[in-house]
Design a protein around this motif. Sequence first.
Motif, PDB file in Angstrom:
ATOM      1  N   PRO A 194       1.006  -1.138   0.082  1.00 21.18           N
ATOM      2  CA  PRO A 194       0.088  -0.157  -0.033  1.00 21.18           C
ATOM      3  C   PRO A 194       0.836   1.300  -0.003  1.00 21.18           C
ATOM      4  O   PRO A 194       1.710   1.420   1.001  1.00 21.18           O
ATOM      5  N   THR A 195       0.780   2.066  -1.058  1.00 17.62           N
ATOM      6  CA  THR A 195       1.724   3.354  -1.013  1.00 17.62           C
ATOM      7  C   THR A 195       0.544   4.385  -1.550  1.00 17.62           C
ATOM      8  O   THR A 195      -0.537   4.302  -2.192  1.00 17.62           O
ATOM      9  N   ILE A 196       1.093   5.633  -0.938  1.00 13.08           N
ATOM     10  CA  ILE A 196       0.169   6.769  -1.215  1.00 13.08           C
ATOM     11  C   ILE A 196       1.380   7.787  -1.714  1.00 13.08           C
ATOM     12  O   ILE A 196       2.120   8.061  -1.102  1.00 13.08           O
ATOM     13  N   LEU A 238      -8.707  10.132 -15.815  1.00  9.37           N
ATOM     14  CA  LEU A 238      -8.341   8.891 -16.854  1.00  9.37           C
ATOM     15  C   LEU A 238      -7.700   7.984 -16.007  1.00  9.37           C
ATOM     16  O   LEU A 238      -7.959   6.698 -16.271  1.00  9.37           O
ATOM     17  N   VAL A 239      -6.668   8.300 -15.311  1.00  7.06           N
ATOM     18  CA  VAL A 239      -5.870   7.377 -14.680  1.00  7.06           C
ATOM     19  C   VAL A 239      -6.013   6.945 -13.122  1.00  7.06           C
ATOM     20  O   VAL A 239      -5.349   5.996 -12.778  1.00  7.06           O
ATOM     21  N   LEU A 240      -7.123   7.570 -12.686  1.00  8.36           N
ATOM     22  CA  LEU A 240      -7.316   7.472 -11.103  1.00  8.36           C
ATOM     23  C   LEU A 240      -8.869   6.749 -11.005  1.00  8.36           C
ATOM     24  O   LEU A 240      -9.678   7.229 -11.655  1.00  8.36           O
ATOM     25  N   ASP A 241      -8.912   5.793 -10.112  1.00  9.18           N
ATOM     26  CA  ASP A 241     -10.532   5.359 -10.024  1.00  9.18           C
ATOM     27  C   ASP A 241     -10.941   6.207  -8.739  1.00  9.18           C
ATOM     28  O   ASP A 241     -10.526   7.130  -8.515  1.00  9.18           O
ATOM     29  N   ARG A 242     -12.302   5.857  -8.546  1.00 10.70           N
ATOM     30  CA  ARG A 242     -12.801   6.836  -7.444  1.00 10.70           C
ATOM     31  C   ARG A 242     -12.362   6.702  -6.125  1.00 10.70           C
ATOM     32  O   ARG A 242     -12.699   7.650  -5.261  1.00 10.70           O
ATOM     33  N   GLN A 243     -11.406   5.784  -5.753  1.00 19.02           N
ATOM     34  CA  GLN A 243     -10.711   5.996  -4.701  1.00 19.02           C
ATOM     35  C   GLN A 243      -9.335   6.325  -4.605  1.00 19.02           C
ATOM     36  O   GLN A 243      -8.579   5.755  -4.011  1.00 19.02           O
ATOM     37  N   LEU A 244      -8.993   7.150  -5.659  1.00 16.07           N
ATOM     38  CA  LEU A 244      -7.686   7.732  -5.836  1.00 16.07           C
ATOM     39  C   LEU A 244      -6.539   6.686  -6.344  1.00 16.07           C
ATOM     40  O   LEU A 244      -5.471   7.019  -6.160  1.00 16.07           O
ATOM     41  N   ARG A 245      -7.133   5.376  -6.780  1.00 11.07           N
ATOM     42  CA  ARG A 245      -6.144   4.620  -7.009  1.00 11.07           C
ATOM     43  C   ARG A 245      -5.819   4.449  -8.466  1.00 11.07           C
ATOM     44  O   ARG A 245      -6.543   4.694  -9.151  1.00 11.07           O
ATOM     45  N   LEU A 246      -4.410   4.057  -8.762  1.00 10.01           N
ATOM     46  CA  LEU A 246      -4.033   4.148  -9.992  1.00 10.01           C
ATOM     47  C   LEU A 246      -4.470   2.971 -10.936  1.00 10.01           C
ATOM     48  O   LEU A 246      -4.381   1.671 -10.358  1.00 10.01           O
ATOM     49  N   ARG A 247      -5.146   3.204 -11.956  1.00 13.14           N
ATOM     50  CA  ARG A 247      -5.827   2.097 -12.593  1.00 13.14           C
ATOM     51  C   ARG A 247      -4.799   0.955 -13.365  1.00 13.14           C
ATOM     52  O   ARG A 247      -3.783   1.589 -13.650  1.00 13.14           O
ATOM     53  N   GLY A 248      -4.818  -0.061 -13.105  1.00 13.51           N
ATOM     54  CA  GLY A 248      -3.812  -0.916 -13.233  1.00 13.51           C
ATOM     55  C   GLY A 248      -2.597  -1.075 -12.282  1.00 13.51           C
ATOM     56  O   GLY A 248      -1.838  -1.838 -12.522  1.00 13.51           O
ATOM     57  N   GLY A 249      -2.796  -0.438 -11.264  1.00  8.08           N
ATOM     58  CA  GLY A 249      -1.672  -0.418 -10.207  1.00  8.08           C
ATOM     59  C   GLY A 249      -2.490   0.004  -8.948  1.00  8.08           C
ATOM     60  O   GLY A 249      -1.952   0.673  -8.074  1.00  8.08           O
ATOM     61  N   HIS A 303      -2.565  -0.821  -5.716  1.00 10.82           N
ATOM     62  CA  HIS A 303      -1.811  -0.496  -4.518  1.00 10.82           C
ATOM     63  C   HIS A 303      -1.414   0.793  -4.300  1.00 10.82           C
ATOM     64  O   HIS A 303      -1.097   0.949  -3.081  1.00 10.82           O
ATOM     65  N   VAL A 304      -1.378   1.407  -5.458  1.00  9.32           N
ATOM     66  CA  VAL A 304      -0.786   2.947  -5.410  1.00  9.32           C
ATOM     67  C   VAL A 304      -1.805   3.983  -5.490  1.00  9.32           C
ATOM     68  O   VAL A 304      -2.930   3.956  -6.397  1.00  9.32           O
ATOM     69  N   ARG A 305      -2.062   4.743  -4.527  1.00  7.61           N
ATOM     70  CA  ARG A 305      -2.878   5.869  -4.483  1.00  7.61           C
ATOM     71  C   ARG A 305      -2.203   7.118  -4.669  1.00  7.61           C
ATOM     72  O   ARG A 305      -0.982   7.387  -4.325  1.00  7.61           O
ATOM     73  N   PHE A 306      -3.050   8.360  -5.308  1.00  7.43           N
ATOM     74  CA  PHE A 306      -2.265   9.492  -5.507  1.00  7.43           C
ATOM     75  C   PHE A 306      -3.076  10.591  -4.459  1.00  7.43           C
ATOM     76  O   PHE A 306      -4.321  10.433  -4.186  1.00  7.43           O
ATOM     77  N   ALA A 307      -2.474  11.360  -4.068  1.00  4.89           N
ATOM     78  CA  ALA A 307      -3.082  12.440  -3.214  1.00  4.89           C
ATOM     79  C   ALA A 307      -2.454  13.890  -3.290  1.00  4.89           C
ATOM     80  O   ALA A 307      -1.449  14.155  -3.832  1.00  4.89           O
ATOM     81  N   GLY A 308      -3.408  14.798  -3.126  1.00  4.44           N
ATOM     82  CA  GLY A 308      -2.638  16.358  -3.130  1.00  4.44           C
ATOM     83  C   GLY A 308      -2.710  17.009  -4.674  1.00  4.44           C
ATOM     84  O   GLY A 308      -3.456  16.330  -5.225  1.00  4.44           O
ATOM     85  N   GLN A 309      -1.949  17.753  -4.552  1.00  2.00           N
ATOM     86  CA  GLN A 309      -1.992  18.660  -5.864  1.00  2.00           C
ATOM     87  C   GLN A 309      -1.526  17.957  -7.210  1.00  2.00           C
ATOM     88  O   GLN A 309      -1.817  18.155  -8.300  1.00  2.00           O
ATOM     89  N   ILE A 310      -0.996  16.737  -7.116  1.00  2.00           N
ATOM     90  CA  ILE A 310      -0.440  15.998  -8.131  1.00  2.00           C
ATOM     91  C   ILE A 310      -1.557  15.304  -8.902  1.00  2.00           C
ATOM     92  O   ILE A 310      -1.777  15.067 -10.082  1.00  2.00           O
ATOM     93  N   THR A 311      -2.825  15.203  -8.155  1.00  5.00           N
ATOM     94  CA  THR A 311      -4.329  14.835  -8.588  1.00  5.00           C
ATOM     95  C   THR A 311      -5.089  15.962  -9.337  1.00  5.00           C
ATOM     96  O   THR A 311      -5.833  15.518 -10.159  1.00  5.00           O
ATOM     97  N   LEU A 362      -6.250  13.834   3.116  1.00  9.99           N
ATOM     98  CA  LEU A 362      -7.050  13.201   4.363  1.00  9.99           C
ATOM     99  C   LEU A 362      -7.778  12.147   3.878  1.00  9.99           C
ATOM    100  O   LEU A 362      -8.017  11.080   4.396  1.00  9.99           O
ATOM    101  N   LEU A 363      -8.435  12.337   2.726  1.00  7.90           N
ATOM    102  CA  LEU A 363      -9.443  11.284   2.228  1.00  7.90           C
ATOM    103  C   LEU A 363      -8.676   9.951   1.555  1.00  7.90           C
ATOM    104  O   LEU A 363      -8.882   8.976   1.986  1.00  7.90           O
ATOM    105  N   ALA A 364      -7.430  10.294   0.842  1.00 12.84           N
ATOM    106  CA  ALA A 364      -6.467   9.266   0.578  1.00 12.84           C
ATOM    107  C   ALA A 364      -6.399   8.253   1.923  1.00 12.84           C
ATOM    108  O   ALA A 364      -6.067   6.936   1.937  1.00 12.84           O
ATOM    109  N   GLY A 365      -5.840   9.052   3.059  1.00 12.56           N
ATOM    110  CA  GLY A 365      -5.581   8.313   4.306  1.00 12.56           C
ATOM    111  C   GLY A 365      -6.586   7.467   4.921  1.00 12.56           C
ATOM    112  O   GLY A 365      -6.652   6.138   5.198  1.00 12.56           O
ATOM    113  N   MET A 366      -7.953   7.992   4.703  1.00 13.54           N
ATOM    114  CA  MET A 366      -9.011   7.506   5.375  1.00 13.54           C
ATOM    115  C   MET A 366      -9.604   6.045   4.284  1.00 13.54           C
ATOM    116  O   MET A 366      -9.801   5.057   4.916  1.00 13.54           O
TER     117      MET A 366
END
Length: 450
Positions: A132-134, A331-342, A344-352, A365-369
Amino acid sequence: MTHDVHIIGGGLAGSEAAWQLAQRGYRVRLSEMRGGGGTTPAHQTDGLAELVCSNSFRSDDDERNAVGLLHHEMRRLDSIVMRAGEKARVPAGSAMAVDRDVFSAEVERTLREHPRVTIVRERIDALPAEGPTIVATGPLTAEALAGSIVRATGQDRLAFFDAIAPIVHRDSIDMDIAWFQSRWNKGDGKDYINCPMTKEQYLAFHQGLLDGEKTTFKDWEADTPYFEGCMPIEVMAARGVDTLRYGPMKPVGLDNPRDTTPEFPQGRWPHAVVQLRQDNKLGTLWNMVGFQTKLKHGAQVELFRTIPGLEKAEFARLGGLHRNTFLNSPLVLDRQLRLRGGEHVRFAGQITGCEGYVESSAVGLLAGMMAAAELAGRGWAPPPRSTAMGALLAHITGDAEAETFQPMNVNFGLFPPLHDVKKKSRKEAYTTRAKADFGNWMEALEPLPA
């Protein structure tokens, strides 16, 4: 493994995600390259949650303003950013502004003292293959990791320029010309310093912005769009002679006490105003509001000292410009901020593709929850779209048009529309609905461990 979740990036979003996970009983490894040999073009320290642009979290009005509503929701979720912000708060009228050094130090102290958070000063050059990675590396993601992200997403990254406003030493401002006042006398009346301009002074200043020597872009940067919410002042000036008078130099609601008449005993509105906002708790540093700029440093000093009251201004920091990057998240993230096709990786903050300190923190905060719920084997129900957090999350994870996706601050335009509500009371109706829906959502959350 010595941790449950690896968070890459110790900015606002990464710090918030780490706090939320640790408070829910999970061990966090928080990797931050600053302090471990790495740096960025904009950061000046190695402190966690450093504020690199303005020191303002913008409006704190949770009854009529979308970002104020976001503050309210984050406070209800025990946000570390809101906690530290209150301790570092400085006067700013109806806005929330902080002493940036006190704020960063408070976030870092709180995380460092948490038994389930390990802060490691290290640069991560590639997305982890498992675990699990953020990723919360922000808009100034290091080149190697950015390349790894591009390869993983299959989509070329997007980019825009973000500009930084100058900071002035308070004792170099001529208060025989400038005066203290918040617009329409909101706050305690001394939250802003105002420098007035006549029409002739304004026109000369406007021409100076157009003529001043500016940063030269590299060929590959030339077509990068600016973010509308952080537009360089000279770019605004180029849009029309009065654009600034309807933006950061708006004189409406500001009575110059040194220009009184029998008809206007309290003072008249100037033709234009330059406002400065307190930047630290001591009140020794003041930020030029809305004066993000790509003028070269010499040109800044020469031009800004033509502003009445700033003729002898000494600058603690001059304005600057840096290149930001963000994902095409719809295009690249699902509704839980997870990388499509990967996943185990979430993205958070301004990079989203969210924009603003508070928005970045909220997505962290949401990514942590989300990560905590997944580790616990529980389903995740996002905040309703009628709330500030829900509207922002929905926008960046699929509601926005991917073809035209650009960074976005939270605003009522992201909320589901209200019908049969008068325009005058619409903002209050949005926040009333949001608070009720957010409260119902919180009641269904699992309680934090004792």
